[in-house]
Design a protein around this motif. Structure first.
Motif, PDB file in Angstrom:
ATOM      1  N   GLU A  85      31.076  55.121  29.023  1.00  0.00           N
ATOM      2  CA  GLU A  85      31.868  56.294  28.622  1.00  0.00           C
ATOM      3  C   GLU A  85      32.168  57.213  29.802  1.00  0.00           C
ATOM      4  N   ALA A  86      31.233  57.296  30.734  1.00  0.00           N
ATOM      5  CA  ALA A  86      31.411  58.209  31.877  1.00  0.00           C
ATOM      6  C   ALA A  86      30.795  57.585  33.125  1.00  0.00           C
ATOM      7  N   PRO A  87      31.542  56.633  33.753  1.00  0.00           N
ATOM      8  CA  PRO A  87      30.960  55.907  34.884  1.00  0.00           C
ATOM      9  C   PRO A  87      30.885  56.732  36.168  1.00  0.00           C
ATOM     10  N   GLY A  88      31.483  57.896  36.176  1.00  0.00           N
ATOM     11  CA  GLY A  88      31.435  58.738  37.380  1.00  0.00           C
ATOM     12  C   GLY A  88      32.789  58.773  38.068  1.00  0.00           C
ATOM     13  N   ALA A  89      32.978  59.858  38.836  1.00  0.00           N
ATOM     14  CA  ALA A  89      34.282  60.099  39.466  1.00  0.00           C
ATOM     15  C   ALA A  89      34.660  58.939  40.373  1.00  0.00           C
ATOM     16  N   GLY A  90      35.920  58.498  40.264  1.00  0.00           N
ATOM     17  CA  GLY A  90      36.447  57.478  41.174  1.00  0.00           C
ATOM     18  C   GLY A  90      36.109  56.051  40.796  1.00  0.00           C
ATOM     19  N   PHE A  91      35.302  55.841  39.764  1.00  0.00           N
ATOM     20  CA  PHE A  91      34.924  54.464  39.417  1.00  0.00           C
ATOM     21  C   PHE A  91      36.124  53.700  38.867  1.00  0.00           C
ATOM     22  N   ASP A 159      37.053  48.563  22.612  1.00  0.00           N
ATOM     23  CA  ASP A 159      37.519  47.570  23.582  1.00  0.00           C
ATOM     24  C   ASP A 159      37.055  48.045  24.960  1.00  0.00           C
ATOM     25  N   ILE A 160      36.667  47.078  25.800  1.00  0.00           N
ATOM     26  CA  ILE A 160      36.263  47.415  27.173  1.00  0.00           C
ATOM     27  C   ILE A 160      37.371  46.946  28.115  1.00  0.00           C
ATOM     28  N   ASP A 161      37.743  47.777  29.074  1.00  0.00           N
ATOM     29  CA  ASP A 161      38.646  47.324  30.131  1.00  0.00           C
ATOM     30  C   ASP A 161      37.789  46.555  31.142  1.00  0.00           C
ATOM     31  N   VAL A 162      37.676  45.234  30.895  1.00  0.00           N
ATOM     32  CA  VAL A 162      36.733  44.405  31.671  1.00  0.00           C
ATOM     33  C   VAL A 162      37.136  44.363  33.145  1.00  0.00           C
ATOM     34  N   HIS A 163      38.443  44.238  33.391  1.00  0.00           N
ATOM     35  CA  HIS A 163      38.916  44.160  34.776  1.00  0.00           C
ATOM     36  C   HIS A 163      38.563  45.443  35.528  1.00  0.00           C
ATOM     37  N   ALA A 164      38.804  46.589  34.884  1.00  0.00           N
ATOM     38  CA  ALA A 164      38.513  47.865  35.556  1.00  0.00           C
ATOM     39  C   ALA A 164      37.006  48.030  35.796  1.00  0.00           C
ATOM     40  N   LEU A 165      36.203  47.590  34.836  1.00  0.00           N
ATOM     41  CA  LEU A 165      34.742  47.699  35.007  1.00  0.00           C
ATOM     42  C   LEU A 165      34.278  46.819  36.174  1.00  0.00           C
ATOM     43  N   HIS A 166      34.746  45.576  36.192  1.00  0.00           N
ATOM     44  CA  HIS A 166      34.355  44.626  37.234  1.00  0.00           C
ATOM     45  C   HIS A 166      34.825  45.115  38.604  1.00  0.00           C
ATOM     46  N   GLN A 167      36.084  45.525  38.680  1.00  0.00           N
ATOM     47  CA  GLN A 167      36.617  46.008  39.961  1.00  0.00           C
ATOM     48  C   GLN A 167      35.941  47.303  40.387  1.00  0.00           C
ATOM     49  N   GLY A 172      32.806  49.984  44.212  1.00  0.00           N
ATOM     50  CA  GLY A 172      31.685  50.904  44.441  1.00  0.00           C
ATOM     51  C   GLY A 172      30.607  50.277  45.312  1.00  0.00           C
ATOM     52  N   ALA A 173      30.378  48.972  45.131  1.00  0.00           N
ATOM     53  CA  ALA A 173      29.380  48.278  45.962  1.00  0.00           C
ATOM     54  C   ALA A 173      29.819  48.327  47.415  1.00  0.00           C
ATOM     55  N   ARG A 174      31.102  48.070  47.659  1.00  0.00           N
ATOM     56  CA  ARG A 174      31.589  48.087  49.045  1.00  0.00           C
ATOM     57  C   ARG A 174      31.473  49.484  49.654  1.00  0.00           C
ATOM     58  N   GLN A 175      31.845  50.484  48.849  1.00  0.00           N
ATOM     59  CA  GLN A 175      31.786  51.840  49.398  1.00  0.00           C
ATOM     60  C   GLN A 175      30.363  52.205  49.824  1.00  0.00           C
ATOM     61  N   GLN A 176      29.386  51.556  49.192  1.00  0.00           N
ATOM     62  CA  GLN A 176      27.997  51.853  49.552  1.00  0.00           C
ATOM     63  C   GLN A 176      27.452  50.860  50.586  1.00  0.00           C
ATOM     64  N   GLY A 177      28.300  49.974  51.107  1.00  0.00           N
ATOM     65  CA  GLY A 177      27.877  49.134  52.222  1.00  0.00           C
ATOM     66  C   GLY A 177      27.672  47.666  51.915  1.00  0.00           C
ATOM     67  N   ALA A 178      27.865  47.222  50.671  1.00  0.00           N
ATOM     68  CA  ALA A 178      27.664  45.796  50.350  1.00  0.00           C
ATOM     69  C   ALA A 178      28.822  44.951  50.892  1.00  0.00           C
ATOM     70  N   THR A 179      28.530  43.675  51.120  1.00  0.00           N
ATOM     71  CA  THR A 179      29.552  42.723  51.578  1.00  0.00           C
ATOM     72  C   THR A 179      29.725  41.638  50.525  1.00  0.00           C
ATOM     73  N   LEU A 180      30.986  41.315  50.206  1.00  0.00           N
ATOM     74  CA  LEU A 180      31.290  40.188  49.304  1.00  0.00           C
ATOM     75  C   LEU A 180      32.007  39.116  50.108  1.00  0.00           C
ATOM     76  N   ILE A 181      31.541  37.879  50.001  1.00  0.00           N
ATOM     77  CA  ILE A 181      32.269  36.768  50.613  1.00  0.00           C
ATOM     78  C   ILE A 181      32.642  35.791  49.507  1.00  0.00           C
ATOM     79  N   CYS A 182      33.956  35.558  49.360  1.00  0.00           N
ATOM     80  CA  CYS A 182      34.442  34.577  48.379  1.00  0.00           C
ATOM     81  C   CYS A 182      34.603  33.220  49.046  1.00  0.00           C
ATOM     82  N   ASP A 183      34.903  32.190  48.263  1.00  0.00           N
ATOM     83  CA  ASP A 183      34.964  30.815  48.782  1.00  0.00           C
ATOM     84  C   ASP A 183      33.676  30.483  49.523  1.00  0.00           C
TER      85      ASP A 183
END
Ligand SMILES: Cc1cc2nc3c(=O)[nH]c(=O)nc-3n(C[C@H](O)[C@H](O)[C@H](O)COP(=O)(O)OP(=O)(O)OC[C@H]3O[C@@H](n4cnc5c(N)ncnc54)[C@H](O)[C@@H]3O)c2cc1C
Length: 396
Positions: A85-91, A159-167, A172-183
């Motif tokens: 309901e309230a994921p925080g500003a900018g989420f 209904d949940i906006d699944v794409h918005a939640l996932h993105q 947010g993970a990246r903004q805090q320093g996490a790295t994602l590598i695809c493939d």
């Protein structure tokens, strides 16, 4: 999106670095845990596909219901509501939840089952209302009267906006320093001298902790890392989106599901989404809809409702992966050192993601279960990977 590195930029088998935690899988589970951990430790997320939501996360019915699933799942869902309901500003740019409602419907011979569900959920659920036949059919005119003798309505389901939640989690993970590598499919993982050495298609890295958020592949991944599988079962479920023959004004229909969970349907952007609620065992794979399941769905629509699909505009299948007790697994492995499971979310992995990620991060950081989870009845024991340990028979 978290900082993305492509394997071509990296060259063949480069060193990706040393991390505190490597999370395998960037679906809802891996993304939400990366978000909760990233401000505390160096986190790397490795995803096999080029799109993180390609598998089950991108194939859900996108419902949030506090009365769906067993008691532990319901507790996780209640504990997730505040974040959704309230994921925080900018989420996210828009609200993640949109009111929908859930309506369980019953035929004459199923009223006892409906009463049993009512008795189970009423004490802890915010609001549920009993509908007699008239109110039920007024609310859902597409039900055939013989299948619509009584209903249980949960007005606060959404209904949940699944794409918005996932993105939102990935960004947010990246903004805090996490790295994602695809493939970056995991190829091997070995634990030597208190650290994991991880080989992936994108390169090699080391980490203190290995997290298994591999969805349908979670048991395979455990075996690759030398841990025992938990007998997780990927079960295929099919969904169709269609335009109906009749021009219903379905905008305000809730998600309707029969009490035996043989059929559900709900409005979907001007069309209708429906599923035969199938649970066909499947090996982990890129699941595709089977013609038989589609035929079963069309038959159930005809038997239980007045809906007659005129044009099918979308069809897909996804794997819902269940532990033997149909409760998610969030906890350290019983034997493999520094190996953490976040798996077996079944048909509830979107709506329970906030609570499961928060609980998992707390366990990994050695903190107690957060008060807001404990207040809803969430315990570490109930979700522990160790609950499957078999008691060894005593030796004579
Ligand atoms: C038809 C359907 C309807 C559903 N409806 C709902 C609903 O209404 N509400 C709800 O809450 N839930 C629902 N679900 C369930 C929900 O979608 C899942 O519980 C959730 O998406 C699971 O997320 P996950 O991250 O565990 O899995 P996934 O999204 O499958 O992510 C796992 C990731 O791990 C990666 N991976 C696997 N092996 C490796 C490897 N060796 N190396 C690198 N990466 C690897 C995969 O590529 C994948 O991207 C539904 C599911 C289906 C199929």
């Amino acid at each position: 999106m978290p900082e993305e590195i492509s394997p071509t930029q990296l060259g063949s088998r480069p060193k990706l670095g040393d991390f505190d935690a490597v999370i395998i899988g960037a679906g809802m589970a891996g993304a939400s845990l990366a978000y909760e951990l990233a401000s505390h430790m160096r986190v790397l997320v490795l995803e096999r596909e080029s799109q993180p939501g390609y598998h089950t996360t991108g194939r859900s019915a996108a419902l949030f219901s506090e009365i769906y699933g067993n008691d532990i799942v319901r507790a996780l869902s209640r504990a997730s509501r505040a974040f959704l309901e309230a994921p925080g500003a900018g989420f996210a740019e828009h609200p993640l939840l949109t009111p929908r409602g859930t309506l369980f419907f019953a035929a004459a011979g199923q009223i006892e089952q409906l009463h049993a569900l009512h008795g189970e959920v009423a004490p802890r659920s915010a609001v549920v209302r009993w509908f007699e036949a008239d109110e039920l059919r007024g609310r859902l005119p597409a039900l055939r009267p013989e299948f619509a003798q009584a209903g249980l309505f949960e007005p606060d389901a959404s209904d949940i906006d699944v794409h918005a939640l996932h993105q939102g989690y990935l960004r947010g993970a990246r903004q805090q320093g996490a790295t994602l590598i695809c493939d970056a499919e995991l190829e091997s993982a070995s634990y030597v001298r208190d650290r994991w050495t991880v080989q992936s298609r994108a390169g090699q890295c080391s980490a203190a902790l290995l997290v298994n958020a591999a969805g349908a592949w979670a048991d395979d991944l455990a075996q690759m890392a030398g841990a025992a599988p938990l007998d997780l079962a990927p079960l295929r479920r099919t969904a169709l989106v269609f335009e109906d023959h009749q021009a219903w004004d379905s905008r305000n229909w809730p998600l309707a599901v029969d009490i035996d969970e043989q059929l559900y349907f709900k409005p979907d952007a001007g069309r209708l989404l429906a599923s035969p609620a199938d649970e066909t065992p499947s090996p982990p794979c890129d699941a595709q809809p089977d013609e038989f399941d589609v035929a079963v769905l069309l038959d159930r629509l005809e038997r239980m409702t007045l809906l007659r699909p005129k044009r099918i505009t979308g069809r897909w299948a996804g794997l819902r992966t269940f532990a033997p007790d149909r409760t998610p697994v969030a906890g350290f492995d019983a034997h493999a050192a520094n190996f953490f499971w976040l798996a077996g979310q079944g048909g509830y992995g979107i709506q329970t993601a906030p609570a499961l990620a928060l609980l998992s991060a707390s366990l990994i950081l050695g903190k107690p279960v957060p008060d807001r989870l404990a207040a809803q009845g969430v315990t570490a024991q109930g979700l522990s990977a160790r609950r499957f340990e078999r008691v060894q028979p005593a030796e004579n």
